[in-house]
Write a protein that holds these residues in place. Structure first.
Motif, PDB file in Angstrom:
ATOM      1  N   MET A   1     -20.688  50.202  43.197  1.00  0.00           N
ATOM      2  CA  MET A   1     -19.333  50.502  42.757  1.00  0.00           C
ATOM      3  C   MET A   1     -18.328  50.483  43.921  1.00  0.00           C
ATOM      4  SD  MET A   1     -18.037  53.636  40.481  1.00  0.00           S
ATOM      5  CE  MET A   1     -19.156  54.749  41.273  1.00  0.00           C
ATOM      6  N   PRO A   5     -13.589  50.391  51.662  1.00  0.00           N
ATOM      7  CA  PRO A   5     -12.928  51.691  51.766  1.00  0.00           C
ATOM      8  C   PRO A   5     -11.458  51.621  51.362  1.00  0.00           C
ATOM      9  CG  PRO A   5     -13.874  51.011  53.882  1.00  0.00           C
ATOM     10  CD  PRO A   5     -14.165  49.932  52.908  1.00  0.00           C
ATOM     11  N   ARG A   6     -11.005  52.645  50.675  1.00  0.00           N
ATOM     12  CA  ARG A   6      -9.599  52.666  50.251  1.00  0.00           C
ATOM     13  C   ARG A   6      -8.712  52.933  51.465  1.00  0.00           C
ATOM     14  NH1 ARG A   6      -8.303  56.992  47.271  1.00  0.00           N
ATOM     15  NH2 ARG A   6      -6.585  55.964  46.221  1.00  0.00           N
TER      16      ARG A   6
ATOM     17  N   GLN B 130     -16.415  56.340  38.816  1.00  0.00           N
ATOM     18  CA  GLN B 130     -16.245  56.927  40.136  1.00  0.00           C
ATOM     19  C   GLN B 130     -17.570  57.574  40.522  1.00  0.00           C
ATOM     20  OE1 GLN B 130     -13.495  60.366  40.325  1.00  0.00           O
ATOM     21  NE2 GLN B 130     -12.516  59.196  41.945  1.00  0.00           N
ATOM     22  N   SER B 131     -17.949  57.428  41.796  1.00  0.00           N
ATOM     23  CA  SER B 131     -19.218  58.023  42.215  1.00  0.00           C
ATOM     24  C   SER B 131     -19.030  59.517  42.470  1.00  0.00           C
ATOM     25  CB  SER B 131     -19.713  57.347  43.491  1.00  0.00           C
ATOM     26  OG  SER B 131     -18.898  57.726  44.569  1.00  0.00           O
ATOM     27  N   GLN B 134     -17.261  60.024  45.696  1.00  0.00           N
ATOM     28  CA  GLN B 134     -15.812  59.761  45.643  1.00  0.00           C
ATOM     29  C   GLN B 134     -15.074  60.921  44.975  1.00  0.00           C
ATOM     30  OE1 GLN B 134     -16.082  55.976  43.641  1.00  0.00           O
ATOM     31  NE2 GLN B 134     -15.269  54.898  45.435  1.00  0.00           N
ATOM     32  N   ASP B 178      -8.031  60.120  45.112  1.00  0.00           N
ATOM     33  CA  ASP B 178      -8.767  59.739  43.914  1.00  0.00           C
ATOM     34  C   ASP B 178      -8.929  58.217  43.902  1.00  0.00           C
ATOM     35  OD1 ASP B 178      -9.654  59.106  41.373  1.00  0.00           O
ATOM     36  OD2 ASP B 178      -8.506  60.711  40.414  1.00  0.00           O
ATOM     37  N   SER B 179     -10.172  57.757  43.924  1.00  0.00           N
ATOM     38  CA  SER B 179     -10.410  56.309  44.038  1.00  0.00           C
ATOM     39  C   SER B 179      -9.879  55.526  42.831  1.00  0.00           C
ATOM     40  CB  SER B 179     -11.904  56.048  44.210  1.00  0.00           C
ATOM     41  OG  SER B 179     -12.603  56.544  43.086  1.00  0.00           O
ATOM     42  N   GLU B 233     -10.747  57.604  52.861  1.00  0.00           N
ATOM     43  CA  GLU B 233     -12.081  58.182  52.616  1.00  0.00           C
ATOM     44  C   GLU B 233     -12.908  58.210  53.883  1.00  0.00           C
ATOM     45  OE1 GLU B 233     -14.306  54.654  50.340  1.00  0.00           O
ATOM     46  OE2 GLU B 233     -12.833  55.691  49.127  1.00  0.00           O
TER      47      GLU B 233
END
Ligand code: FES
Lengths: 141, 233
Positions: A1, A5-6, B130-131, B134, B178-179, B233
C-alpha cells in the motif's frame, strides 16, 4: 500500500519560517564559534597565561583587545582575518538571535499589522546599525 | 463533607462588573464539580449559567477554570479539588454569562485550518485504505473534543487572540499527517504564517490542560518539523 513517503512540497519560505530557522541555527553556530575560540586559545597558551574569565570573554568575542591585559606575551597569533571573521559571525548571530527574541515578544502582543511591520522594521534597523558599529570596531582593533 | 464553591458570576446585561458568589453544600469525595454546579443551580440559585451536555468527558462543553486549572467539570472530582473550589470561566474568551464564554473566536481558528478530509482524487471502489502504522502517526490528535482547555490556557493566545492556538494546530495535525488527505501543503502554509505555529513558545500549558491527554506541544513540534523538512512521515 505504501508507494512513496508523503511530502509537503510547497512549504513556503516566508520571513517567519526563515527567522525561526535562523534562531535555532544561530544558537548552534554560537556554540561552535565559542568552542573553536576556547580550543584555539588553549592551544595558544591560554592555560598558563589567562584566567577563566578572560578565556570566556575571548570565547564569546575573539578580539585581541580582550587579550592585551592578560599575561599572553605576544598577541600576534590572536589577531588576523580568521579571528575577525569569527568575531563578526558571533556578532551577527548573537545580535540576530537576541533581536529575533525581541521580535517574537512584539509579535506575541501586537496584533495591528502596521504597528507590527513598523516595529519589525525598527528591529531590523537596530540590528543593521548595531552590527555595522560592531563590525567597524572589530576591523579597526 | 461540606464543600465551599466560589463561582464567578457575571451578567453583562445587568452587572456593572463581575463578582464571585459562594455556595456551601454537602458532597462526597466522588462527586464531580459538575454535580456540585448542578446542585447549586437546581436547589440554591437557578440564575447560575454554565454549559454541559454529555457529563462524561466527551462533548467538551463544560470546560472551565477549576482552582486555576482548565478542566472539564464533569471529569474533576471533589477528591482532587479539596473542600474549597473556585470556578471561573475560561480565560481569553469573552464572557457571555457566568461560566459561559463566546467560543466563536475559537471555532473560527479551528475552521481556518480546514479540519476536514480533502482529497479530490476519484473515489476508490471500496474505501481509502490505510495501514495501522500510517494511522498511528496521527492517532493522538484524533482524540480532541474541542473543549478549548488548551487554547485558553496558552499565554500566547491570552496575549493575542489572533494566534490560531493549540486546538487548531491539533486539528490541522490530524489531517496533515493522514495519508488519505491531500491538502497538507495548504494547511502547512496557513500554519507557516505569523499567527501560526511560530506563536507557540513550547510553554506546555496546553499539554497539561488537555483532558484527553493529547501530547499537544509534541504535535505542534511535529508540524514545525514538517514545515522544516517537508516530510510527513
Ligand atoms: S459535559 Fe460533556 S465533556 Fe463534560
Amino acid at each position: 500500500m505504501k508507494e512513496h513517503p508523503r511530502t509537503a512540497p510547497q512549504k513556503g519560505f516566508n520571513f517567519d519560517y526563515l527567522m525561526w530557522l535562523f534562531t535555532r541555527l544561530s544558537a548552534l553556530g554560537m556554540y561552535l564559534i565559542a568552542i573553536v575560540g576556547v580550543t584555539a586559545a588553549l592551544l595558544m597558551s591560554a592555560r598558563q597565561n589567562m584566567s577563566v574569565a578572560d578565556l570566556m570573554r575571548w570565547a564569546f568575542m575573539p578580539n585581541p583587545n580582550h587579550v592585551v591585559n592578560t599575561n599572553i606575551p605576544n598577541v600576534d597569533t590572536w589577531k588576523g582575518i580568521f579571528w575577525n571573521v569569527m568575531g563578526i559571525l558571533m556578532l551577527l548571530f548573537a545580535g540576530g538571535h537576541g533581536l529575533h527574541g525581541l521580535l517574537n515578544v512584539l509579535e506575541d502582543y501586537i496584533s495591528r499589522t502596521w504597528v507590527r511591520n513598523l516595529l519589525r522594521g525598527l528591529v531590523l534597523v537596530v540590528w543593521v546599525v548595531m552590527s555595522a558599529i560592531g563590525i567597524y570596531v572589530i576591523l579597526t582593533s | 463533607m461540606e464543600v465551599t464553591i466560589k463561582v464567578f458570576r457575571y451578567n453583562p446585561e445587568k452587572d456593572k462588573k463581575p463578582s464571585y458568589k459562594t455556595y456551601k453544600l454537602e458532597a462526597i469525595e466522588t462527586d464531580r464539580v459538575l454535580d456540585l454546579l448542578e446542585k447549586v443551580k437546581g436547589y440554591q440559585d437557578g440564575t447560575l449559567s454554565f454549559r454541559r451536555s454529555c457529563a462524561h468527558g466527551i462533548c467538551g462543553s463544560d470546560a472551565m477554570r477549576i482552582n486555576g486549572f482548565n478542566r472539564l467539570a464533569c471529569k474533576t472530582l471533589v477528591r482532587d479539588t479539596g473542600a474549597t473550589i473556585i470556578v471561573q470561566p475560561l480565560l481569553g474568551l469573552r464572557v457571555i454569562k457566568d461560566l459561559i464564554v463566546d467560543m466563536e473566536p475559537f471555532f473560527e481558528h479551528y475552521r481556518s485550518v480546514k479540519p476536514w478530509l480533502i482529497n479530490d482524487e476519484p473515489e476508490p471502489e471500496k474505501e481509502r485504505t490505510q495501514s495501522a502504522a500510517q494511522r498511528a502517526i496521527f492517532d493522538d490528535t484524533t482524540k480532541c473534543i474541542l473543549c478549548a482547555c488548551c487554547t485558553t490556557s496558552c499565554p500566547s493566545f491570552w496575549a493575542n487572540e489572533q494566534y490560531v492556538g493549540p486546538a487548531a494546530i491539533v486539528a490541522a495535525h490530524r489531517f496533515i499527517f493522514d495519508s488519505r488527505d491531500k491538502a497538507a501543503a495548504e494547511r502547512l502554509k496557513i500554519l507557516n504564517e505569523v499567527w501560526g505555529v511560530y506563536r507557540c513558545h513550547t510553554v506546555f500549558n496546553c499539554t497539561m490542560a488537555c483532558p484527553r491527554e493529547i501530547q499537544i506541544t509534541k504535535a505542534i513540534g511535529e508540524v514545525k518539523m514538517a514545515l522544516t523538512t517537508g516530510k510527513l512521515e
